[in-house]
Enzyme design. Structure first.
Site, short mmCIF file in Angstrom:
data_model
loop_
_atom_site.label_atom_id
_atom_site.label_comp_id
_atom_site.label_asym_id
_atom_site.label_seq_id
_atom_site.Cartn_x
_atom_site.Cartn_y
_atom_site.Cartn_z
N SER A 141 0.86 -1.20 0.00
CA SER A 141 0.00 0.00 0.00
C SER A 141 0.89 1.23 0.00
O SER A 141 2.02 1.19 0.51
CB SER A 141 -0.87 0.00 1.26
OG SER A 141 -1.53 1.24 1.42
N TYR A 157 -1.49 -1.32 10.45
CA TYR A 157 -1.61 -1.49 8.99
C TYR A 157 -0.33 -1.01 8.31
O TYR A 157 0.26 -1.72 7.48
CB TYR A 157 -2.82 -0.72 8.49
CG TYR A 157 -3.10 -0.89 7.01
CD1 TYR A 157 -3.65 -2.07 6.53
CD2 TYR A 157 -2.81 0.12 6.10
CE1 TYR A 157 -3.92 -2.23 5.17
CE2 TYR A 157 -3.07 -0.04 4.75
CZ TYR A 157 -3.63 -1.21 4.28
OH TYR A 157 -3.89 -1.37 2.94
N1 LIG Z 1 -8.80 -0.54 -0.93
C1 LIG Z 1 -7.72 0.23 -0.82
O1 LIG Z 1 -7.82 1.49 -0.81
C2 LIG Z 1 -6.35 -0.37 -0.67
C3 LIG Z 1 -5.25 0.50 -0.76
C4 LIG Z 1 -3.98 -0.03 -0.63
C5 LIG Z 1 -3.81 -1.39 -0.44
N2 LIG Z 1 -4.90 -2.20 -0.34
C6 LIG Z 1 -4.66 -3.62 -0.13
O2 LIG Z 1 -5.28 -4.36 -1.15
C7 LIG Z 1 -5.62 -5.65 -0.65
C8 LIG Z 1 -7.07 -5.93 -0.98
O3 LIG Z 1 -7.85 -4.98 -0.31
P1 LIG Z 1 -9.33 -4.59 -0.78
O4 LIG Z 1 -9.43 -3.12 -0.63
O5 LIG Z 1 -9.65 -5.24 -2.06
O6 LIG Z 1 -10.14 -5.20 0.45
P2 LIG Z 1 -11.36 -6.23 0.55
O7 LIG Z 1 -12.37 -5.95 -0.49
O8 LIG Z 1 -11.75 -6.21 1.97
O9 LIG Z 1 -10.66 -7.62 0.20
C9 LIG Z 1 -9.83 -8.27 1.11
C10 LIG Z 1 -9.69 -9.69 0.64
O10 LIG Z 1 -8.81 -10.39 1.55
C11 LIG Z 1 -9.45 -11.62 1.89
N3 LIG Z 1 -9.03 -12.09 3.20
C12 LIG Z 1 -9.17 -11.47 4.40
N4 LIG Z 1 -8.71 -12.24 5.38
C13 LIG Z 1 -8.28 -13.40 4.80
C14 LIG Z 1 -7.72 -14.60 5.27
N5 LIG Z 1 -7.47 -14.78 6.59
N6 LIG Z 1 -7.41 -15.59 4.39
C15 LIG Z 1 -7.66 -15.41 3.07
N7 LIG Z 1 -8.17 -14.29 2.55
C16 LIG Z 1 -8.49 -13.30 3.41
C17 LIG Z 1 -10.94 -11.30 1.88
O11 LIG Z 1 -11.71 -12.46 1.68
P3 LIG Z 1 -12.43 -13.34 2.82
O12 LIG Z 1 -13.01 -12.39 3.82
O13 LIG Z 1 -13.43 -14.11 2.02
O14 LIG Z 1 -11.37 -14.21 3.39
C18 LIG Z 1 -11.01 -10.45 0.63
O15 LIG Z 1 -11.06 -11.26 -0.51
C19 LIG Z 1 -5.31 -5.63 0.85
O16 LIG Z 1 -4.06 -6.23 1.06
C20 LIG Z 1 -5.25 -4.16 1.16
O17 LIG Z 1 -4.42 -3.87 2.26
C21 LIG Z 1 -6.17 -1.73 -0.46
#
Ligand SMILES: NC(=O)c1ccc[n+]([C@@H]2O[C@H](COP(=O)([O-])OP(=O)(O)OC[C@H]3O[C@@H](n4cnc5c(N)ncnc54)[C@H](OP(=O)(O)O)[C@@H]3O)[C@@H](O)[C@H]2O)c1
Length: 260
Positions: free
Chosen positions: A147, A160
């Site tokens: 991130s 985080y």
């Molecule tokens: N959205 C943003 O602005 C942003 C910015 C920078 C970085 N990121 C990073 O991008 C990545 C995805 O984030 P997102 O925004 O797409 O969030 P999201 O929609 O909440 O997706 C998170 C994913 O991680 C999975 N997950 C959570 N706990 C898990 C576990 N114990 N085992 C396996 N899978 C697990 C969730 O699926 P289940 O709950 O089904 O397990 C879901 O598929 C993250 O690493 C986040 O830190 C996001």
């Protein structure tokens, strides 16, 4: 159908990818984009129903492999199932992660530990499995989702930011070594992306992009085998500038992010 048995990929010629965190948000959008581009995509997360629904979005190119990435033994088992079923991975994208706001007033070791366990160690377990096989083959591509919040410590993101900064340092450490073994490594640093993770935020999110736009940018970066895939450019510029500033000036700016 959820895969607990060996499954053969349909074509035998398509490139094969594994994406964790694929049940929602960025991982889900990237899985769809890769599948629509002809890749066969193994999708992992804990929510098996969401993964099964995702299979139907691009039938015959998306395959559900549910797993909790914080369980190292289950990750190793799932990785073997994927390679037995679909074939050797060309690409592995580690996207599973979470965010919870924290700070001095509500500092909590249990929450800190669970964020680090998922974001950092969950990625490390997946990395270990993929790296060993790719190393034996002398080829492959690994991508780690960190991130822009890993570039600078921001109020509200102690755990985080720590977990994401650790991923950045880990990738920098491994890149030359992986390259010497014929393995490409990409570090994905998104700014704000509109997903279930950020939809719970109650503060303004500058330069917010959709998950589909994020996936398209990531896909272009992966195809170009770029090391750092950072977007949107406005956020990249702001965070890199913050990182270069003297601490006094940086804190004068980040102090404004404190909340009651
Ligand atoms: N959205 C943003 O602005 C942003 C910015 C920078 C970085 N990121 C990073 O991008 C990545 C995805 O984030 P997102 O925004 O797409 O969030 P999201 O929609 O909440 O997706 C998170 C994913 O991680 C999975 N997950 C959570 N706990 C898990 C576990 N114990 N085992 C396996 N899978 C697990 C969730 O699926 P289940 O709950 O089904 O397990 C879901 O598929 C993250 O690493 C986040 O830190 C996001």
């Amino acid at each position: 159908m959820v895969v607990e048995t060996t499954r053969r990929s349909s074509s035998g010629t398509a490139r094969i990818a594994w994406i964790t965190g694929a049940s929602s948000g960025i991982g889900r959008a990237l899985a769809v984009a890769l599948a629509q581009a002809g890749w066969e995509v193994a999708v992992s997360a804990r929510n098996r129903e969401e993964l099964l629904a995702l299979e139907d979005v691009v039938p015959s190119n998306i395959f559900a492999y549910p797993v909790d990435v914080t369980n190292a033994a289950a990750v190793a088992r799932t990785f073997r199932l994927i390679e037995d079923g679909l074939g050797p991975l060309d690409l592995a994208v580690f996207c599973a992660g979470t965010y919870a706001r924290d700070g001095v007033r509500d500092f909590d070791v249990a929450r800190f530990s669970s964020i680090v366990h998922l974001n950092l160690l969950g990625t490390v377990y997946c990395l270990e499995a993929a790296m060993a096989q790719m190393r034996a083959r002398g080829r492959g591509h690994i991508a780690v989702v960190s991130s822009t919040a890993g570039l600078v410590g921001l109020p509200g993101a102690a755990a985080y930011g720590a977990s994401k900064a650790a991923l950045i340092a880990m990738c920098e450490a491994l890149y030359p070594d992986l390259a010497a073994h014929g393995i490409d490594l990409s570090l994905i640093n998104p700014g704000f992306v509109d997903t279930p993770l950020t939809q719970k935020n109650d503060f303004p999110m500058p330069f917010l992009v959709t998950a589909e736009k994020a996936a398209a940018t990531i896909l272009r970066g992966l195809e170009a085998r770029r090391y750092e895939i950072i977007f949107p450019w406005q956020m990249a510029l702001a965070m890199k500038a913050l990182r270069l500033m003297p601490a006094r000036l940086r804190f004068a700016l980040t102090r404004r992010m404190l909340r009651d």
